[in-house]
Design a protein around this motif. Sequence first.
Motif, PDB file in Angstrom:
ATOM      1  N   PHE A 120     -57.734 -42.663 -68.568  1.00 36.86           N
ATOM      2  CA  PHE A 120     -59.144 -43.207 -68.501  1.00 36.86           C
ATOM      3  C   PHE A 120     -59.500 -44.641 -68.898  1.00 36.86           C
ATOM      4  O   PHE A 120     -60.058 -45.477 -67.949  1.00 36.86           O
ATOM      5  N   ALA A 123     -58.410 -46.747 -65.818  1.00 37.99           N
ATOM      6  CA  ALA A 123     -59.597 -46.805 -64.521  1.00 37.99           C
ATOM      7  C   ALA A 123     -60.690 -47.520 -65.162  1.00 37.99           C
ATOM      8  O   ALA A 123     -61.198 -48.509 -64.342  1.00 37.99           O
ATOM      9  N   ARG A 128     -62.749 -49.316 -61.592  1.00 36.92           N
ATOM     10  CA  ARG A 128     -62.796 -48.073 -61.065  1.00 36.92           C
ATOM     11  C   ARG A 128     -64.084 -47.178 -61.408  1.00 36.92           C
ATOM     12  O   ARG A 128     -64.355 -47.030 -62.610  1.00 36.92           O
ATOM     13  N   ILE A 130     -65.467 -43.527 -61.888  1.00 36.25           N
ATOM     14  CA  ILE A 130     -64.887 -42.248 -62.324  1.00 36.25           C
ATOM     15  C   ILE A 130     -65.652 -40.988 -62.359  1.00 36.25           C
ATOM     16  O   ILE A 130     -66.741 -41.130 -62.675  1.00 36.25           O
ATOM     17  N   VAL A 201     -69.929 -42.591 -65.556  1.00 37.94           N
ATOM     18  CA  VAL A 201     -69.066 -41.592 -65.607  1.00 37.94           C
ATOM     19  C   VAL A 201     -69.695 -40.296 -65.262  1.00 37.94           C
ATOM     20  O   VAL A 201     -70.322 -39.906 -66.124  1.00 37.94           O
ATOM     21  N   PRO A 263     -54.791 -39.081 -62.844  1.00 31.78           N
ATOM     22  CA  PRO A 263     -55.659 -39.259 -61.848  1.00 31.78           C
ATOM     23  C   PRO A 263     -55.279 -38.451 -60.402  1.00 31.78           C
ATOM     24  O   PRO A 263     -54.038 -38.652 -60.087  1.00 31.78           O
TER      25      PRO A 263
END
Length: 312
Positions: A120, A123, A128, A130, A201, A263
Amino acid sequence: MRQTIMADPTDLKPLLHPRYWPSWLVYAFLRIMALLPLPVLWAAGGLLGEILYLFHGKRREVALINIRLCFPDLPERARRSMARSHFREFVRAAMAVPIAWWGSVRRLQRIVHCRDCHYFDDALAENRRIILLVPHFVGVEIGGMYLASAGEPQFVDMYKRPRNRLFDYMIWKGRCRFGGLLIERFEGIKSALRGVKKGMVFYYLPDQDPGRDGSVFVPFFGVPAATLTALGRMAAITGAVVIPCFTRQLPLGRGYEVIFKPPLENFPSGDDVADARRMNAEIEAGVREMPAQYFWVHKRFKTRPEGQPNYY
């Protein structure tokens, strides 16, 4: 006509009507539970779970049917033992929900720990977008609130609004106390996608029976199950990485563990059916790690392919 969620925390006048007085008593009881030590809630939840298993025949039967379908090679005695354990774990986790809604951030961080959180964090560090793939394990509420308690990034979640307006208000206030966005399911996923594009998120729970709309039949433990195909499309639209995230309830009231998995690679594939099958396989892997903590009392196989009998 659906009522509007009361975003103003001082707008409680409609909820002071006498018909809500019993609900206020429930609210007061839950606030008291939020103050109790977790081992006390764990012990009391185990006892109440035993009682619920013995006397709630309809849900006991649903759990046993689900476990029989998913674990056909398991002896009957072991299936009943798993169902009984599930009722205990379910009630224990339910009794800890008030801590998630009203407990201090310090307490949440003390009783919840992360495992493999680097998936997590990496990312986030890479900026990124998510989507967390979150199956319905019993600790899902407290795990989500723990993650949201950091304040950044903020989370977007979906829920089914209860009919009781006070309980609706209570859930909304509890889940949004660290900020973020809570969306009712009937609104669809457009608001959630906008949140993801803004850097929120998505705490996505896709593994309950959705009916036929927007779903396909793919295996879940080898049983054709109506399964949403939205995850792959959402990942494609937002460019988000999909990270499985499970919450385990630890024994003896020792707390909870939020577990991140790697992921999903090569996801989405562009094939909605293949992506739905991949999602179910990821959920299956998590269930096998802690089978008694999966939400077996839900009628997961309620929607059947044409011509197949109803299991329940």
